[in-house]
Design a protein around this motif. Structure first.
Motif, PDB file in Angstrom:
ATOM      1  N   GLY A 133       0.827  -1.207   0.000  1.00  0.00           N
ATOM      2  CA  GLY A 133       0.000   0.000   0.000  1.00  0.00           C
ATOM      3  C   GLY A 133       0.857   1.251   0.000  1.00  0.00           C
ATOM      4  O   GLY A 133       1.830   1.338   0.752  1.00  0.00           O
ATOM      5  N   LEU A 134       0.490   2.191  -0.841  1.00  0.00           N
ATOM      6  CA  LEU A 134       1.137   3.519  -0.828  1.00  0.00           C
ATOM      7  C   LEU A 134       0.098   4.528  -0.373  1.00  0.00           C
ATOM      8  O   LEU A 134      -0.991   4.611  -0.966  1.00  0.00           O
ATOM      9  CB  LEU A 134       1.632   3.880  -2.239  1.00  0.00           C
ATOM     10  CG  LEU A 134       1.933   5.369  -2.489  1.00  0.00           C
ATOM     11  CD1 LEU A 134       3.070   5.883  -1.612  1.00  0.00           C
ATOM     12  CD2 LEU A 134       2.267   5.616  -3.972  1.00  0.00           C
ATOM     13  N   LEU A 154       5.480  -0.769   8.008  1.00  0.00           N
ATOM     14  CA  LEU A 154       6.131   0.270   7.198  1.00  0.00           C
ATOM     15  C   LEU A 154       7.323  -0.303   6.439  1.00  0.00           C
ATOM     16  O   LEU A 154       8.169  -0.975   7.014  1.00  0.00           O
ATOM     17  CB  LEU A 154       6.594   1.417   8.110  1.00  0.00           C
ATOM     18  CG  LEU A 154       7.228   2.617   7.420  1.00  0.00           C
ATOM     19  CD1 LEU A 154       6.210   3.354   6.546  1.00  0.00           C
ATOM     20  CD2 LEU A 154       7.825   3.577   8.440  1.00  0.00           C
ATOM     21  N   ILE A 155       7.367  -0.035   5.128  1.00  0.00           N
ATOM     22  CA  ILE A 155       8.484  -0.519   4.299  1.00  0.00           C
ATOM     23  C   ILE A 155       9.442   0.624   3.985  1.00  0.00           C
ATOM     24  O   ILE A 155      10.656   0.443   3.940  1.00  0.00           O
ATOM     25  CB  ILE A 155       7.955  -1.082   2.954  1.00  0.00           C
ATOM     26  CG1 ILE A 155       7.082  -2.300   3.171  1.00  0.00           C
ATOM     27  CG2 ILE A 155       9.109  -1.422   2.031  1.00  0.00           C
ATOM     28  CD1 ILE A 155       6.436  -2.780   1.879  1.00  0.00           C
ATOM     29  N   GLY A 156       8.903   1.801   3.739  1.00  0.00           N
ATOM     30  CA  GLY A 156       9.753   2.943   3.383  1.00  0.00           C
ATOM     31  C   GLY A 156       8.887   4.129   3.031  1.00  0.00           C
ATOM     32  O   GLY A 156       7.664   4.065   3.125  1.00  0.00           O
ATOM     33  N   GLY A 157       9.557   5.216   2.628  1.00  0.00           N
ATOM     34  CA  GLY A 157       8.775   6.405   2.263  1.00  0.00           C
ATOM     35  C   GLY A 157       9.661   7.627   2.177  1.00  0.00           C
ATOM     36  O   GLY A 157      10.888   7.518   2.067  1.00  0.00           O
ATOM     37  N   THR A 158       9.023   8.786   2.265  1.00  0.00           N
ATOM     38  CA  THR A 158       9.775  10.026   2.077  1.00  0.00           C
ATOM     39  C   THR A 158      10.646  10.341   3.290  1.00  0.00           C
ATOM     40  O   THR A 158      10.260  10.049   4.431  1.00  0.00           O
ATOM     41  CB  THR A 158       8.819  11.203   1.782  1.00  0.00           C
ATOM     42  OG1 THR A 158       9.606  12.375   1.563  1.00  0.00           O
ATOM     43  CG2 THR A 158       7.853  11.447   2.920  1.00  0.00           C
ATOM     44  N   ILE A 159      11.803  10.962   3.008  1.00  0.00           N
ATOM     45  CA  ILE A 159      12.658  11.372   4.116  1.00  0.00           C
ATOM     46  C   ILE A 159      12.447  12.860   4.412  1.00  0.00           C
ATOM     47  O   ILE A 159      13.046  13.397   5.325  1.00  0.00           O
ATOM     48  CB  ILE A 159      14.153  11.102   3.821  1.00  0.00           C
ATOM     49  CG1 ILE A 159      14.600  11.845   2.552  1.00  0.00           C
ATOM     50  CG2 ILE A 159      14.426   9.619   3.716  1.00  0.00           C
ATOM     51  CD1 ILE A 159      16.110  11.995   2.457  1.00  0.00           C
ATOM     52  N   VAL A 208      13.610   1.707  -0.717  1.00  0.00           N
ATOM     53  CA  VAL A 208      12.280   2.288  -0.978  1.00  0.00           C
ATOM     54  C   VAL A 208      12.237   3.640  -0.259  1.00  0.00           C
ATOM     55  O   VAL A 208      11.751   3.769   0.864  1.00  0.00           O
ATOM     56  CB  VAL A 208      11.161   1.340  -0.481  1.00  0.00           C
ATOM     57  CG1 VAL A 208       9.792   1.943  -0.754  1.00  0.00           C
ATOM     58  CG2 VAL A 208      11.285  -0.005  -1.167  1.00  0.00           C
ATOM     59  N   LYS A 209      12.813   4.639  -0.929  1.00  0.00           N
ATOM     60  CA  LYS A 209      13.039   5.927  -0.283  1.00  0.00           C
ATOM     61  C   LYS A 209      12.651   7.039  -1.250  1.00  0.00           C
ATOM     62  O   LYS A 209      12.992   6.982  -2.434  1.00  0.00           O
ATOM     63  CB  LYS A 209      14.532   6.016   0.040  1.00  0.00           C
ATOM     64  CG  LYS A 209      14.859   6.817   1.238  1.00  0.00           C
ATOM     65  CD  LYS A 209      16.182   6.428   1.862  1.00  0.00           C
ATOM     66  CE  LYS A 209      17.398   6.710   1.021  1.00  0.00           C
ATOM     67  NZ  LYS A 209      18.664   6.539   1.716  1.00  0.00           N
ATOM     68  N   LEU A 210      11.940   8.040  -0.762  1.00  0.00           N
ATOM     69  CA  LEU A 210      11.554   9.193  -1.585  1.00  0.00           C
ATOM     70  C   LEU A 210      12.108  10.466  -0.962  1.00  0.00           C
ATOM     71  O   LEU A 210      12.275  10.540   0.256  1.00  0.00           O
ATOM     72  CB  LEU A 210      10.029   9.343  -1.620  1.00  0.00           C
ATOM     73  CG  LEU A 210       9.186   8.224  -2.223  1.00  0.00           C
ATOM     74  CD1 LEU A 210       7.715   8.432  -1.837  1.00  0.00           C
ATOM     75  CD2 LEU A 210       9.335   8.211  -3.738  1.00  0.00           C
ATOM     76  N   SER A 211      12.350  11.469  -1.800  1.00  0.00           N
ATOM     77  CA  SER A 211      12.674  12.806  -1.296  1.00  0.00           C
ATOM     78  C   SER A 211      12.094  13.815  -2.264  1.00  0.00           C
ATOM     79  O   SER A 211      12.352  13.736  -3.464  1.00  0.00           O
ATOM     80  CB  SER A 211      14.188  12.995  -1.193  1.00  0.00           C
ATOM     81  OG  SER A 211      14.469  14.372  -1.031  1.00  0.00           O
TER      82      SER A 211
END
Ligand code: KG4
Ligand code: ZN
Length: 346
Positions: A133-134, A154-159, A208-211
């Protein structure tokens, strides 16, 4: 049959909905304060909280009238309890506690972020788990491994910034009104997505990282000169082009990492929720990506993507089924989870 009354007031939308068995919307009323905050360029927390207090009683009455049901028919009250603006949350939670007490109904405290993903149950009759899921909204852009409604890892996301926040800031650079996401979306369809060159942060990073902070700054420099301080010199078509480029960059980042998350977890099923899931460029790209890979996509209808109470009632239903009921003295939290000792089991 279980009928859940959902209440949402975590930010600037006040919403009340009646949902049957977590899937079928019977009635919903939403009062948005977005227009009031356009002049401020964003939400003013104290004003938002007062707005919820003013709207909530009328919305509850309207939803009951729309559905033609009496209060006795309601089985559970579910309320958005965290995360959010604390004053706004308190308005909804206090109303929910008052109704639960007055009507003698159980109360369920719902996580707003998890509810954005549970919204898929309102648009898809059958949902298979596990799935990736996003949640892409004004405050969140994170990927989760979901084993059931409201059971997320939680797997990852924005920093840094969230995708919705980035859309809003890009719109502000272009002197477009708040909230900027819908306006950028509309203009993007009229623009050239190759007119400006923008980065895709972490594209080659295996995590799995966003910025979005760097993307936002690169965009600012492109449209407002090297210091980002020049007056906007773009004509209408130039603004459309800038919107198309920014949207494409955000969509590329979100979808690339979604695919990566699915591959990492060996899962070929995914869902997207939150206000940014309304974005037509994102929806088109997700549909195309799914068709090409033969994967399964759960996308809520646009009306269930932005903040709404149907999603709160839907997740409230699944929590209620698991016996996850809140004590009447539980406290909402601006972030994180409710303390264990505030929840009790049915
Ligand atoms: O989920 P949501 O309604 O509220 C939060 O929980 O944050 O998301 C609001 C965010 C805002 O930043 C708004 O600009 C963005 O979702 N948004 C969009 C679109 N519609 C709303 N972003 C891009 N395209 C859209 N069509
Ligand atoms: Zn939201």
């Amino acid at each position: 049959m279980t009928l859940v009354l959902g209440i949402e007031s975590s930010c600037d939308e006040t919403a009340v909905a009646l949902v049957r068995d977590g899937q079928t919307l019977l009635a919903e009323r939403i009062a948005s304060q977005a227009d009031d905050f356009a002049a401020w360029g964003g939400v003013v927390p104290e004003l938002a909280a007062r707005g919820h207090v003013a709207s909530l009683p009328g919305l509850v009455e309207e939803v009951l009238a729309d559905s033609g049901l009496e209060t006795q028919a309601i089985d559970v009250i579910a309320v958005s309890a965290f995360p959010g603006l604390i004053g706004s949350l308190l308005s909804g939670v206090t109303a929910a506690k008052a109704l639960a007490m007055a009507w003698d109904k159980p109360l369920v405290a719902v996580n707003h972020i998890q509810a954005h993903l549970a919204a898929i149950h309102l648009s898809h009759e059958q949902v298979a788990y596990p799935l990736i899921g996003l949640v892409a909204s004004g405050g969140h852009s994170h990927y989760y491994l979901c084993s059931a409604p409201g059971q997320l890892e939680l797997i990852g996301g924005t920093i840094d910034d969230a995708a919705g926040e980035a859309f809003d800031k890009a719109a502000a650079c272009l002197n477009l009104p708040y909230p900027g996401g819908p306006e950028v979306d509309q203009r993007a369809s009229l623009g050239n997505p190759k007119a400006f060159s923008l980065p895709r942060p972490f594209k080659r990073d295996p995590e799995v990282k966003l910025s979005f902070a760097g993307l936002k700054t690169a965009f600012l420099y492109q449209v407002r000169g090297p210091q980002g301080k020049q007056e906007l010199a773009l004509d209408d078509q130039g603004i459309n082009d800038a919107c198309a480029c920014f949207q494409q960059a955000v969509v590329d980042c979100l979808v690339d990492k979604l695919v990566l998350a699915c591959q990492d977890q060996d899962c070929q099923r995914f869902a997207v929720g939150g206000g940014v899931a309304c974005n037509s460029g994102l929806r088109d790209r997700l549909t195309a990506e799914t068709a090409q890979r033969g994967w399964e996509l759960y996308l809520p209808e646009a009306r269930y993507c932005g903040d709404n109470a149907s999603m709160i009632a839907s997740l409230g239903y699944y929590q209620w089924q698991r016996g996850d009921v809140a004590a009447l003295d539980f406290e909402p939290l601006p972030s994180g989870r409710m303390k264990d000792n505030q929840a009790r089991k049915r």
